[in-house]
Motif scaffolding. Structure first.
Motif, PDB file in Angstrom:
ATOM      1  N   VAL A 161       3.346  16.880   1.781  1.00 31.76           N
ATOM      2  CA  VAL A 161       3.040  15.443   1.781  1.00 31.76           C
ATOM      3  C   VAL A 161       3.986  14.701   0.839  1.00 31.76           C
ATOM      4  CG1 VAL A 161       1.312  13.714   1.167  1.00 31.76           C
ATOM      5  CG2 VAL A 161       0.629  15.769   2.414  1.00 31.76           C
ATOM      6  N   PHE A 162       4.218  15.240  -0.353  1.00 33.43           N
ATOM      7  CA  PHE A 162       5.153  14.629  -1.293  1.00 33.43           C
ATOM      8  C   PHE A 162       6.549  14.514  -0.684  1.00 33.43           C
ATOM      9  CE2 PHE A 162       2.261  15.396  -4.922  1.00 33.43           C
ATOM     10  CZ  PHE A 162       2.514  14.244  -5.665  1.00 33.43           C
ATOM     11  N   LEU A 163       7.041  15.583  -0.081  1.00 33.72           N
ATOM     12  CA  LEU A 163       8.396  15.591   0.468  1.00 33.72           C
ATOM     13  C   LEU A 163       8.542  14.595   1.612  1.00 33.72           C
ATOM     14  CD1 LEU A 163       9.074  19.452   0.461  1.00 33.72           C
ATOM     15  CD2 LEU A 163       9.971  17.750  -1.129  1.00 33.72           C
ATOM     16  N   VAL A 164       7.580  14.576   2.523  1.00 37.22           N
ATOM     17  CA  VAL A 164       7.653  13.639   3.653  1.00 37.22           C
ATOM     18  C   VAL A 164       7.536  12.197   3.178  1.00 37.22           C
ATOM     19  CG1 VAL A 164       6.496  12.922   5.773  1.00 37.22           C
ATOM     20  CG2 VAL A 164       6.782  15.352   5.285  1.00 37.22           C
ATOM     21  N   ALA A 165       6.662  11.933   2.213  1.00 29.65           N
ATOM     22  CA  ALA A 165       6.495  10.582   1.688  1.00 29.65           C
ATOM     23  C   ALA A 165       7.786  10.089   1.040  1.00 29.65           C
ATOM     24  CB  ALA A 165       5.347  10.539   0.684  1.00 29.65           C
ATOM     25  N   ASN A 166       8.465  10.955   0.297  1.00 24.79           N
ATOM     26  CA  ASN A 166       9.727  10.557  -0.328  1.00 24.79           C
ATOM     27  C   ASN A 166      10.804  10.282   0.710  1.00 24.79           C
ATOM     28  OD1 ASN A 166       9.970  10.804  -3.516  1.00 24.79           O
ATOM     29  ND2 ASN A 166       8.488  12.317  -2.849  1.00 24.79           N
ATOM     30  N   LEU A 167      10.827  11.064   1.793  1.00 24.59           N
ATOM     31  CA  LEU A 167      11.792  10.815   2.858  1.00 24.59           C
ATOM     32  C   LEU A 167      11.530   9.469   3.527  1.00 24.59           C
ATOM     33  CD1 LEU A 167      14.076  11.694   4.746  1.00 24.59           C
ATOM     34  CD2 LEU A 167      12.373  12.936   6.109  1.00 24.59           C
ATOM     35  N   LEU A 168      10.263   9.172   3.813  1.00 23.40           N
ATOM     36  CA  LEU A 168       9.927   7.890   4.439  1.00 23.40           C
ATOM     37  C   LEU A 168      10.260   6.717   3.527  1.00 23.40           C
ATOM     38  CD1 LEU A 168       6.498   8.792   6.113  1.00 23.40           C
ATOM     39  CD2 LEU A 168       8.748   8.599   7.193  1.00 23.40           C
ATOM     40  N   VAL A 169      10.073   6.893   2.223  1.00 20.94           N
ATOM     41  CA  VAL A 169      10.409   5.833   1.275  1.00 20.94           C
ATOM     42  C   VAL A 169      11.908   5.557   1.299  1.00 20.94           C
ATOM     43  CG1 VAL A 169      10.587   5.304  -1.195  1.00 20.94           C
ATOM     44  CG2 VAL A 169       8.437   6.106  -0.244  1.00 20.94           C
ATOM     45  N   ASP A 170      12.715   6.598   1.308  1.00 19.89           N
ATOM     46  CA  ASP A 170      14.174   6.416   1.352  1.00 19.89           C
ATOM     47  C   ASP A 170      14.599   5.694   2.623  1.00 19.89           C
ATOM     48  OD1 ASP A 170      14.429   7.616  -1.068  1.00 19.89           O
ATOM     49  OD2 ASP A 170      15.079   9.561  -0.301  1.00 19.89           O
ATOM     50  N   LEU A 171      13.974   6.012   3.745  1.00 18.66           N
ATOM     51  CA  LEU A 171      14.314   5.344   5.006  1.00 18.66           C
ATOM     52  C   LEU A 171      13.855   3.890   4.993  1.00 18.66           C
ATOM     53  CD1 LEU A 171      13.435   8.154   7.588  1.00 18.66           C
ATOM     54  CD2 LEU A 171      15.664   7.568   6.630  1.00 18.66           C
ATOM     55  N   LEU A 172      12.773   3.608   4.280  1.00 18.37           N
ATOM     56  CA  LEU A 172      12.257   2.242   4.225  1.00 18.37           C
ATOM     57  C   LEU A 172      13.154   1.335   3.390  1.00 18.37           C
ATOM     58  CD1 LEU A 172       9.888   0.538   5.218  1.00 18.37           C
ATOM     59  CD2 LEU A 172       8.624   1.176   3.167  1.00 18.37           C
ATOM     60  N   TYR A 173      13.945   1.924   2.508  1.00 20.67           N
ATOM     61  CA  TYR A 173      14.880   1.114   1.716  1.00 20.67           C
ATOM     62  C   TYR A 173      15.798   0.286   2.611  1.00 20.67           C
ATOM     63  CZ  TYR A 173      13.722   3.798  -2.503  1.00 20.67           C
ATOM     64  OH  TYR A 173      13.084   4.372  -3.564  1.00 20.67           O
ATOM     65  N   VAL A 190       7.884   0.050  -3.591  1.00 18.16           N
ATOM     66  CA  VAL A 190       7.753   1.003  -2.492  1.00 18.16           C
ATOM     67  C   VAL A 190       7.993   2.420  -2.986  1.00 18.16           C
ATOM     68  CG1 VAL A 190       8.844   1.769  -0.338  1.00 18.16           C
ATOM     69  CG2 VAL A 190       8.281  -0.637  -0.659  1.00 18.16           C
ATOM     70  N   THR A 191       8.958   2.591  -3.887  1.00 18.60           N
ATOM     71  CA  THR A 191       9.212   3.913  -4.466  1.00 18.60           C
ATOM     72  C   THR A 191       7.973   4.441  -5.175  1.00 18.60           C
ATOM     73  OG1 THR A 191      11.536   3.336  -4.808  1.00 18.60           O
ATOM     74  CG2 THR A 191      10.695   5.211  -6.030  1.00 18.60           C
ATOM     75  N   PHE A 192       7.339   3.598  -5.962  1.00 20.96           N
ATOM     76  CA  PHE A 192       6.140   4.021  -6.701  1.00 20.96           C
ATOM     77  C   PHE A 192       4.999   4.350  -5.747  1.00 20.96           C
ATOM     78  CE2 PHE A 192       2.056   3.075  -8.655  1.00 20.96           C
ATOM     79  CZ  PHE A 192       2.119   3.835  -9.819  1.00 20.96           C
ATOM     80  N   ILE A 193       4.762   3.481  -4.759  1.00 23.23           N
ATOM     81  CA  ILE A 193       3.644   3.710  -3.834  1.00 23.23           C
ATOM     82  C   ILE A 193       3.878   4.965  -3.004  1.00 23.23           C
ATOM     83  CG2 ILE A 193       2.434   2.772  -1.824  1.00 23.23           C
ATOM     84  CD1 ILE A 193       2.817  -0.003  -2.981  1.00 23.23           C
ATOM     85  N   GLY A 194       5.131   5.185  -2.576  1.00 18.51           N
ATOM     86  CA  GLY A 194       5.435   6.371  -1.781  1.00 18.51           C
ATOM     87  C   GLY A 194       5.170   7.659  -2.523  1.00 18.51           C
ATOM     88  N   THR A 195       5.594   7.717  -3.781  1.00 15.55           N
ATOM     89  CA  THR A 195       5.342   8.919  -4.581  1.00 15.55           C
ATOM     90  C   THR A 195       3.876   9.018  -4.998  1.00 15.55           C
ATOM     91  OG1 THR A 195       6.013   7.721  -6.573  1.00 15.55           O
ATOM     92  CG2 THR A 195       7.694   9.007  -5.451  1.00 15.55           C
ATOM     93  N   ASP A 196       3.177   7.894  -4.965  1.00 14.42           N
ATOM     94  CA  ASP A 196       1.779   7.882  -5.391  1.00 14.42           C
ATOM     95  C   ASP A 196       0.843   8.426  -4.314  1.00 14.42           C
ATOM     96  OD1 ASP A 196      -0.028   7.272  -7.497  1.00 14.42           O
ATOM     97  OD2 ASP A 196      -0.746   5.536  -6.384  1.00 14.42           O
ATOM     98  N   ILE A 197       1.317   8.485  -3.067  1.00 13.47           N
ATOM     99  CA  ILE A 197       0.460   8.964  -1.984  1.00 13.47           C
ATOM    100  C   ILE A 197       0.018  10.402  -2.250  1.00 13.47           C
ATOM    101  CG2 ILE A 197       0.393   9.564   0.463  1.00 13.47           C
ATOM    102  CD1 ILE A 197       2.218   7.183   0.991  1.00 13.47           C
ATOM    103  N   GLY A 198       0.988  11.262  -2.535  1.00 15.01           N
ATOM    104  CA  GLY A 198       0.640  12.643  -2.835  1.00 15.01           C
ATOM    105  C   GLY A 198      -0.181  12.780  -4.100  1.00 15.01           C
ATOM    106  N   ALA A 199       0.134  11.934  -5.099  1.00 15.13           N
ATOM    107  CA  ALA A 199      -0.621  11.982  -6.355  1.00 15.13           C
ATOM    108  C   ALA A 199      -2.072  11.577  -6.144  1.00 15.13           C
ATOM    109  CB  ALA A 199       0.037  11.071  -7.390  1.00 15.13           C
ATOM    110  N   LEU A 200      -2.311  10.598  -5.281  1.00 12.39           N
ATOM    111  CA  LEU A 200      -3.681  10.171  -5.001  1.00 12.39           C
ATOM    112  C   LEU A 200      -4.460  11.263  -4.272  1.00 12.39           C
ATOM    113  CD1 LEU A 200      -3.144   6.461  -3.874  1.00 12.39           C
ATOM    114  CD2 LEU A 200      -4.095   7.264  -6.039  1.00 12.39           C
TER     115      LEU A 200
END
Length: 307
Positions: A285-297, A233-243
């Motif tokens: 997008v990167f910042l929001v995606a990382n926040l959502l990933v942390d909450l998904l933990y 999930v960490t990888f996919i979350g950070t990958d959203i902005g990269a994609l």
């Protein structure tokens, strides 16, 4: 949880300011944008001075940045050198890239995690070795080679798809470009899931659940998979902005007029307003995606709690 979210949002402010400042400085040292407006001939001094004053380029860089940030908070990302507001370019480009990113993420989640679970549970067996070799090949081959090959075979030779995506860029047309965009990330998701599954399979909680007589599918889905998905999930979350920001090659191959296309045009024409505006949104997008990933933990692992 509420205090944690507020604290994270406050931490995002200096990160956002620092990232946008760095981007603004880097873009402003790319070259003289006014020179590109006059074509191959050099602008005469009077015209160049007028253009600099019109776009605010006659002011110091720090003052340009403060003016830009002040406008950003009012929803104004400036005007491109062709006279079109950057927000209009965003309105046409971001929906296309978002659809392309959704298709790519679905491929990563469905195929990547499925292959990772299968190989992780059968580590050392022929299926594991075959998938590892396949993912290694995918990682080794550049994206533009994969894209051009699929375009040639599926679009030109066999006629299964259109070689170029239409301006509407529907989900159906974006399946192959989405697969090309997700190919490398999909391979990494597969290998990361495989490693995490193989390691957690030997954990005490898995042996305890098996000893209790729980069905194998419930042990895998309820216990093993949930804990193993945290690094994925960490990888996919950070990958959203990269994609979204790294789709330049894919969008160029399939003629998709998305974020990557606009960034390429902005860099090519030294259009600083366009480049800075689009990258500013990608930072968010990167910042929001990382926040959502942390909450998904906390959803995946009940032991994780945020105060």
């Amino acid at each position: 949880m509420g205090r944690y979210v507020i604290r994270r949002l406050l931490q995002m402010i200096p990160v956002f300011i620092g990232a946008t400042l760095l981007i603004f400085l880097m873009v402003n040292v790319m070259g003289d944008p006014i020179a590109g407006l006059c074509g191959e001939r050099q602008c005469d001094p009077a015209t160049a001075a007028q253009l600099r004053k019109e776009f605010g380029l006659d002011k110091p860089v720090w003052q340009q940045y403060l003016t830009y940030m002040g406008n950003v908070f009012t929803g104004d990302f400036g005007t491109a050198f062709n006279g079109q507001p950057v927000t209009e370019l965003m309105a046409s480009a971001f929906p296309v890239t978002i659809r392309l990113t959704i298709v790519a993420i679905i491929f990563e989640i469905v195929i990547g995690i499925a292959l990772g679970v299968i190989t992780g549970l059968r580590r050392g067996r022929p299926v594991d070795t075959s998938v590892l070799l396949l993912t290694l090949v995918v990682i080794s081959v550049p994206t533009f080679v994969t894209g051009l090959l699929l375009q040639l075979l599926l679009g030109v030779e066999w006629g299964w798809i259109k070689p170029s995506v239409s301006p509407e860029a529907t989900f159906g047309e974006l399946i192959v470009p989405g697969l090309v965009l997700a190919s490398v990330s999909l391979a990494y998701v597969t290998r990361l899931t495989r490693t995490s599954i193989a390691e957690n399979k030997r954990s005490d909680y898995v042996r305890t659940a098996t000893a209790k007589g729980l069905p194998r599918h419930r042990v895998i889905t309820k216990h093993l998979l949930r804990n193993s998905l945290i690094p994925v999930v960490t990888f996919i979350g950070t990958d959203i902005g990269a994609l979204m920001g790294g789709a330049i090659v894919t969008e160029r191959i399939f003629n998709i007029h998305g974020v990557g296309f606009q960034l390429y045009q902005g860099i090519l024409r030294q259009n600083t307003q366009t480049v800075v505006g689009f990258v500013t949104v990608l930072v968010l997008v990167f910042l929001v995606a990382n926040l959502l990933v942390d909450l998904l933990y906390a959803v995946l692992d009940p032991r994780i709690r945020y105060a």
